[in-house]
Design an enzyme around this catalytic site. Structure first.
Site, PDB file in Angstrom:
ATOM      1  CB  SER A 101      85.644 117.382  70.959  1.00  0.00           C
ATOM      2  OG  SER A 101      84.001 116.298  70.497  1.00  0.00           O
TER       3      SER A 101
ATOM      4  CG  HIS B  70      85.407 107.990  70.593  1.00  0.00           C
ATOM      5  ND1 HIS B  70      84.299 109.200  71.452  1.00  0.00           N
ATOM      6  CD2 HIS B  70      84.851 107.123  70.477  1.00  0.00           C
ATOM      7  CE1 HIS B  70      83.604 108.547  71.493  1.00  0.00           C
ATOM      8  NE2 HIS B  70      84.439 107.148  71.337  1.00  0.00           N
TER       9      HIS B  70
ATOM     10  CG  MET C 171      82.589 106.894  75.984  1.00  0.00           C
ATOM     11  SD  MET C 171      83.329 108.361  75.043  1.00  0.00           S
ATOM     12  CE  MET C 171      82.326 109.133  75.356  1.00  0.00           C
TER      13      MET C 171
ATOM     14  CG  HIS D 246      87.704 113.486  70.382  1.00  0.00           C
ATOM     15  ND1 HIS D 246      88.634 111.855  70.660  1.00  0.00           N
ATOM     16  CD2 HIS D 246      86.798 113.205  70.460  1.00  0.00           C
ATOM     17  CE1 HIS D 246      87.452 111.359  71.130  1.00  0.00           C
ATOM     18  NE2 HIS D 246      86.292 111.750  70.750  1.00  0.00           N
TER      19      HIS D 246
ATOM     20  CG  MET E 288      80.715 106.407  70.039  1.00  0.00           C
ATOM     21  SD  MET E 288      80.616 108.476  70.524  1.00  0.00           S
ATOM     22  CE  MET E 288      81.720 109.562  69.354  1.00  0.00           C
TER      23      MET E 288
ATOM     24  CG  ASP F 273      82.979 112.659  69.057  1.00  0.00           C
ATOM     25  OD1 ASP F 273      83.659 111.426  69.891  1.00  0.00           O
ATOM     26  OD2 ASP F 273      83.067 114.402  69.837  1.00  0.00           O
TER      27      ASP F 273
ATOM     28  CG  ASP G 119      85.376 112.169  74.559  1.00  0.00           C
ATOM     29  OD1 ASP G 119      85.069 112.488  74.539  1.00  0.00           O
ATOM     30  OD2 ASP G 119      85.160 111.287  73.315  1.00  0.00           O
TER      31      ASP G 119
ATOM     32  CG  MET H  48      78.527 109.620  66.820  1.00  0.00           C
ATOM     33  SD  MET H  48      77.564 111.162  68.339  1.00  0.00           S
ATOM     34  CE  MET H  48      79.173 111.896  69.190  1.00  0.00           C
TER      35      MET H  48
HETATM   36  C1  DX5 Z   1      80.038 112.177  73.530  1.00  0.00           C
HETATM   37  C2  DX5 Z   1      81.571 112.645  72.409  1.00  0.00           C
HETATM   38  C3  DX5 Z   1      82.725 113.442  73.097  1.00  0.00           C
HETATM   39  C4  DX5 Z   1      81.697 114.688  73.154  1.00  0.00           C
HETATM   40  C5  DX5 Z   1      82.583 115.895  74.249  1.00  0.00           C
HETATM   41  O1  DX5 Z   1      79.674 111.040  72.567  1.00  0.00           O
HETATM   42  O2  DX5 Z   1      82.557 111.149  71.935  1.00  0.00           O
HETATM   43  O3  DX5 Z   1      83.420 113.649  72.473  1.00  0.00           O
HETATM   44  O4  DX5 Z   1      82.133 115.518  72.033  1.00  0.00           O
HETATM   45  O5  DX5 Z   1      81.880 117.125  74.377  1.00  0.00           O
HETATM   46  P1  DX5 Z   1      81.951 117.738  75.554  1.00  0.00           P
HETATM   47  O6  DX5 Z   1      83.474 117.606  75.908  1.00  0.00           O
HETATM   48  O7  DX5 Z   1      81.350 118.898  76.110  1.00  0.00           O
HETATM   49  O8  DX5 Z   1      81.053 116.657  76.784  1.00  0.00           O
HETATM   50 ZN    ZN Z   2      83.842 111.424  71.707  1.00  0.00          ZN
END
Ligand code: DX5
Ligand code: ZN
Length: 213
Positions: A6, A63, A134, A30, A65, A32, A170, A34
């Protein structure tokens, strides 16, 4: 074991170099995305993700969000190997979101928060390529893995049966818990802080792979 590091835990001012540093050991990157509404955090969107392609060969595991995946998914440039994952709790109707992402020509993933019953994704298993479970509340890296996720992964694995659907997990995965996650049925491990939080990222990835076997 497949790893999708990530980039949320990487240096956002140096994303391409940080991604290239680990590329030889990754299956996907990956990413993220948001929106500050679906989760209380804002990250990067299509312009940054699309320009990050240059110089990287491995596919992206995006991903989302965000509240409105149908509106924003088409703004990402995708290849057939990429995955776009949306949340079942978003404001869009899941069957419509799946169809629309599929039409973009990439793989489709569906994700769910830890508080959403795992059975909520069961009606979509014939239509998706991946379920992203998650194991922390989405929004931030560096949180602790929720151990009750293991039973959820097992239940999902059982329901998937012989369908061609990959389970990804994740949140909070590190070398102390990765084996349990893989044994429960995960095929694609997302890890942020366990990789980019370390000074030697390649050693961190090797340690994760070794711990899983
Ligand atoms: C959180 C993200 C994850 C995050 C994971 O909302 O979706 O992908 O980056 O990070 P770690 O591995 O540090 O929990
Ligand atoms: Zn993620």
């Amino acid at each position: 074991m497949n790893i999708s590091p990530s980039l949320l835990s990487a240096d956002f001012g140096n994303l391409r170099a940080e991604a290239r540093e680990v590329e030889s050991l990754v299956t996907y990157f990956h990413i993220d995305v948001m929106d500050g509404h679906f989760v209380p955090n804002l990250t990067i969107g299509p312009p940054v993700v699309n320009s990050l392609r240059v110089g990287l060969e491995k596919p992206f595991d995006i991903h989302l969000m965000i509240d409105y995946p149908i509106e924003y998914a088409p703004r990402f440039d995708v290849t057939p190997e990429d995955i776009i994952t949306f949340h079942i709790e978003s404001k869009d109707e899941p069957f419509r979101a799946i169809d629309q992402i599929r039409e973009l020509g990439c793989k489709v993933g569906i994700s769910l928060r830890p508080i959403t019953p795992i059975t909520a994704v069961f009606p979509y298993l014939d239509l998706v390529d991946l379920v992203l479970v998650m194991s922390v509340e989405p929004g931030f890296g560096g949180q602790a893995f929720m151990p009750e996720s293991l039973q959820r992964i097992e239940k999902l694995k059982n329901e998937i049966g012989d369908r061609n659907v990959m389970i990804s997990v994740d949140g909070g995965i590190n070398d102390t818990n990765v084996k349990n996650v893989v044994d429960a049925g995960a095929e694609l491990i997302v890890a942020g802080s366990a990789i980019f939080g370390k000074s030697d990222r390649i050693a961190a990835m090797r340690a994760l792979i070794a711990a899983a076997s």
